[in-house]
Design a protein around this motif. Structure first.
Motif, PDB file in Angstrom:
ATOM      1  N   UNK A 274       4.834   0.762   7.247  1.00 41.26           N
ATOM      2  CA  UNK A 274       5.348  -0.603   7.274  1.00 41.26           C
ATOM      3  C   UNK A 274       6.404  -0.873   6.222  1.00 41.26           C
ATOM      4  N   UNK A 275       6.367  -0.148   5.091  1.00 39.00           N
ATOM      5  CA  UNK A 275       7.289  -0.435   3.998  1.00 39.00           C
ATOM      6  C   UNK A 275       6.924  -1.708   3.239  1.00 39.00           C
ATOM      7  N   UNK A 276       5.727  -2.253   3.486  1.00 36.37           N
ATOM      8  CA  UNK A 276       5.307  -3.509   2.837  1.00 36.37           C
ATOM      9  C   UNK A 276       3.795  -3.495   2.580  1.00 36.37           C
ATOM     10  N   UNK A 277       3.246  -2.327   2.261  1.00 39.74           N
ATOM     11  CA  UNK A 277       1.799  -2.220   2.076  1.00 39.74           C
ATOM     12  C   UNK A 277       1.273  -3.124   0.958  1.00 39.74           C
ATOM     13  N   UNK A 278       1.924  -3.227  -0.217  1.00 37.75           N
ATOM     14  CA  UNK A 278       1.391  -4.127  -1.245  1.00 37.75           C
ATOM     15  C   UNK A 278       1.312  -5.582  -0.789  1.00 37.75           C
ATOM     16  N   UNK A 279       2.287  -6.021   0.015  1.00 39.29           N
ATOM     17  CA  UNK A 279       2.266  -7.391   0.511  1.00 39.29           C
ATOM     18  C   UNK A 279       1.102  -7.620   1.472  1.00 39.29           C
ATOM     19  N   UNK A 280       0.801  -6.610   2.284  1.00 40.84           N
ATOM     20  CA  UNK A 280      -0.351  -6.712   3.184  1.00 40.84           C
ATOM     21  C   UNK A 280      -1.649  -6.650   2.382  1.00 40.84           C
ATOM     22  N   UNK A 281      -1.705  -5.759   1.397  1.00 43.35           N
ATOM     23  CA  UNK A 281      -2.902  -5.612   0.578  1.00 43.35           C
ATOM     24  C   UNK A 281      -3.184  -6.873  -0.239  1.00 43.35           C
ATOM     25  N   UNK A 351       4.274  -9.276  16.173  1.00 41.96           N
ATOM     26  CA  UNK A 351       4.545  -8.175  15.247  1.00 41.96           C
ATOM     27  C   UNK A 351       5.719  -8.493  14.333  1.00 41.96           C
ATOM     28  N   UNK A 352       6.735  -9.146  14.859  1.00 44.56           N
ATOM     29  CA  UNK A 352       7.886  -9.503  14.033  1.00 44.56           C
ATOM     30  C   UNK A 352       7.451 -10.380  12.860  1.00 44.56           C
ATOM     31  N   UNK A 353       6.513 -11.290  13.100  1.00 39.91           N
ATOM     32  CA  UNK A 353       6.078 -12.199  12.043  1.00 39.91           C
ATOM     33  C   UNK A 353       5.466 -11.425  10.878  1.00 39.91           C
ATOM     34  N   UNK A 354       4.781 -10.331  11.163  1.00 35.56           N
ATOM     35  CA  UNK A 354       4.191  -9.517  10.107  1.00 35.56           C
ATOM     36  C   UNK A 354       5.282  -8.930   9.220  1.00 35.56           C
ATOM     37  N   UNK A 355       6.300  -8.344   9.853  1.00 31.60           N
ATOM     38  CA  UNK A 355       7.349  -7.676   9.080  1.00 31.60           C
ATOM     39  C   UNK A 355       8.333  -8.656   8.449  1.00 31.60           C
ATOM     40  N   UNK A 356       8.317  -9.898   8.898  1.00 31.74           N
ATOM     41  CA  UNK A 356       9.163 -10.913   8.270  1.00 31.74           C
ATOM     42  C   UNK A 356       8.441 -11.640   7.140  1.00 31.74           C
ATOM     43  N   UNK A 357       7.125 -11.446   7.005  1.00 34.31           N
ATOM     44  CA  UNK A 357       6.343 -12.229   6.047  1.00 34.31           C
ATOM     45  C   UNK A 357       6.773 -12.039   4.590  1.00 34.31           C
ATOM     46  N   UNK A 358       7.205 -10.834   4.141  1.00 31.58           N
ATOM     47  CA  UNK A 358       7.676 -10.750   2.750  1.00 31.58           C
ATOM     48  C   UNK A 358       8.885 -11.645   2.476  1.00 31.58           C
ATOM     49  N   UNK A 359       9.804 -11.742   3.434  1.00 37.10           N
ATOM     50  CA  UNK A 359      10.942 -12.633   3.247  1.00 37.10           C
ATOM     51  C   UNK A 359      10.498 -14.096   3.284  1.00 37.10           C
TER      52      UNK A 359
END
Length: 479
Positions: A274-281, A351-359
């Motif tokens: 995902x390239x955003x594991x800390x944000x998910x964790x 799915x897009x919402x997940x990958x947009x969540x860090x922004x």
């Protein structure tokens, strides 16, 4: 760009319990700009329960989004939603066709093992220096300093922006494929479908304030994924049984195969990470490392079975003629194919919402009011303006460059490889260097050097593809 998260919190000198609570909710960084930040949206019940167990999380910066509230299985479904997105409908063509049966199968299994290992390393670094680092850039900034904080954020932003743009293209392709099943007049072109997809994604983003709020939508996402994967699997199986012998040879000349192989390796990395594991964790309940490892095992065992099923079945049924969107190959009743395409469209929106969540988290924390609940009128209007503007840019890029796959390969080489493998191994070396044996250190350095070399090779292959395809495609192409 907000550079406040590049280092650890300054500690409080007061021993008063009230002051400690204030420090947790309104923390300042060593080079803070002096402005008061929005308080953490950490529910009181969760905080009280954590206090009783001595597990109250000490996070690395305040955030406008909820953290520390999700069970491990909800986070597991977040990871599975990303892995089994509509991108899986392209892996038969983008991975198996360039690699063939032996290399493709070994590559998928080996990439899964390496990705699981790299993500587990990153998960274990979530708590460093007695604090939780809820963003990738916070962790990098804590270990390396301010410059690496900024570089990590830039790499992550470019990676996620391109993934989000790719999701909008995927959704547009699914809409166009659905339309083409009923009418072949070509009136509804791909750029129009992309515009519709971007609008629907924006509506969804307005109503889901943060990643933890997906909850029931993760169930819908799983259902939609199963629908298009099962349909693609069954129709491919039926076509494969009745079809003549397929050609499984790897197409192209020897020189071309080298570059397509490198591109397929990049796709293998993209498939699992995902390239955003800390944000998910950051959303998971304490104990965060143990629970995140459970979620990762869930992702890399049961979560990968649908991906493998549709990837191998698609390649078995159509050989090296498998397209980059498997539903374009299958034959069957129109209504069944339409159901699969619409399910792919709807799952892509989630799915897009997940990958947009860090922004979204960055924008909400830095520019949001921090007042009222997530559905207060002024907060909803803020999301409409800010997230709507962000997704408008994504949609415009998607419509202008619907052949974004080549560019995504380039950004994957320049960001996914470094973020997932190079940085994860090097950060682990930096943090655990006094506890690792010489053999362990050599292993991690081998990963750092090896994946750095793969990143360079993948970047060269992607640039070559862009140069070759630039003469074929045009802006706002109706592919």
């Amino acid at each position: 760009m907000d550079v406040n998260a590049a280092s650890a919190f300054s500690s409080s000198s007061s021993s008063c319990a009230t002051q400690e609570t204030e420090d947790l909710l309104h923390l300042r960084l060593p080079f803070d700009d002096g402005h008061e930040r929005a308080p953490l949206l950490l529910p009181t019940k969760i905080m009280d329960a954590a206090d009783e167990k001595g597990e109250r999380p000490d996070v690395s910066e305040d955030t406008a989004h909820q953290i520390s509230v999700d069970p491990w299985y909800q986070v597991g479904f977040v990871l599975i939603t990303g892995v089994n997105s509509a991108y899986v409908l392209g892996y038969s063509g983008s991975i198996m066709v360039p690699l063939g049966w032996i290399a493709g199968t070994c590559g998928l299994l080996l990439a899964a093992a390496i990705s699981m290992y790299a993500n587990a390393l990153l998960a274990r670094l979530h708590e460093v220096g007695g604090k939780r680092h809820i963003r990738y850039r916070d962790l990098a900034g804590h270990i390396y300093g301010r410059k690496m904080y900024a570089l990590t954020w830039a790499l992550q932003y470019v990676n996620l922006f391109m993934i989000n743009t790719g999701f909008i293209i995927l959704a547009g392709q699914a809409l166009k494929a659905t339309y083409a099943l009923f009418r072949d007049d070509g009136a509804l072109k791909l750029p129009y479908c992309i515009a519709i997809s971007g609008f629907i994604c924006a509506l969804f983003a307005f109503g889901i304030p943060y990643l933890s709020a997906l909850r029931v939508w993760l169930g819908f996402s799983t259902l939609f994924s199963l629908i298009y994967i099962v349909i693609a699997f069954v129709l491919s199986l039926r076509d494969g049984i009745t079809a003549p012998a397929r050609d499984y040879s790897i197409p192209g000349s020897r020189g071309t195969r080298i570059f397509t192989t490198i591109g397929a390796i990049a796709d293998l990395v993209f498939a699992y990470n995902t390239g955003m594991l800390p944000e998910i964790q950051a959303t998971i309940r304490p104990p965060v490392v143990k629970n995140m490892e459970k979620a990762l095992w869930f992702q890399f065992t049961a979560g990968l079975l649908p991906l493998y099923a549709v990837t191998f079945m698609g390649y078995w049924a159509y050989g090296n003629s498998t397209s980059s969107y498997l539903l374009n190959n299958v034959r069957g009743p129109v209504w069944i194919k339409a159901t699969a395409n619409l399910s792919a469209f709807l799952q892509t929106v989630i799915a897009l919402h997940i990958f947009a969540s860090p922004m979204y988290e960055f924008l909400d924390t830095k520019y949001g009011s921090g007042r009222g609940g997530p559905f207060a009128f002024h907060n909803v209007m803020f999301r409409v303006l800010v997230r709507g503007g962000y997704l408008t840019v994504n949609t415009l890029v998607a419509a202008v460059l619907p052949f974004l796959g080549d560019f995504m390969s380039l950004t994957g080489a320049l960001s996914t490889f470094p973020l997932t493998f190079v940085l994860a191994n090097h950060m682990y070396l930096m943090v655990k260097r006094h506890k690792l044996s010489a053999i362990q250190k050599s292993w991690h350095w081998l990963n750092v050097i090896g994946f750095s070399g793969l990143a360079v090779a993948a970047a060269v292959a992607a640039i070559r593809l862009i140069m070759l395809d630039s003469s074929t495609y045009h802006f706002f192409a109706d592919l």
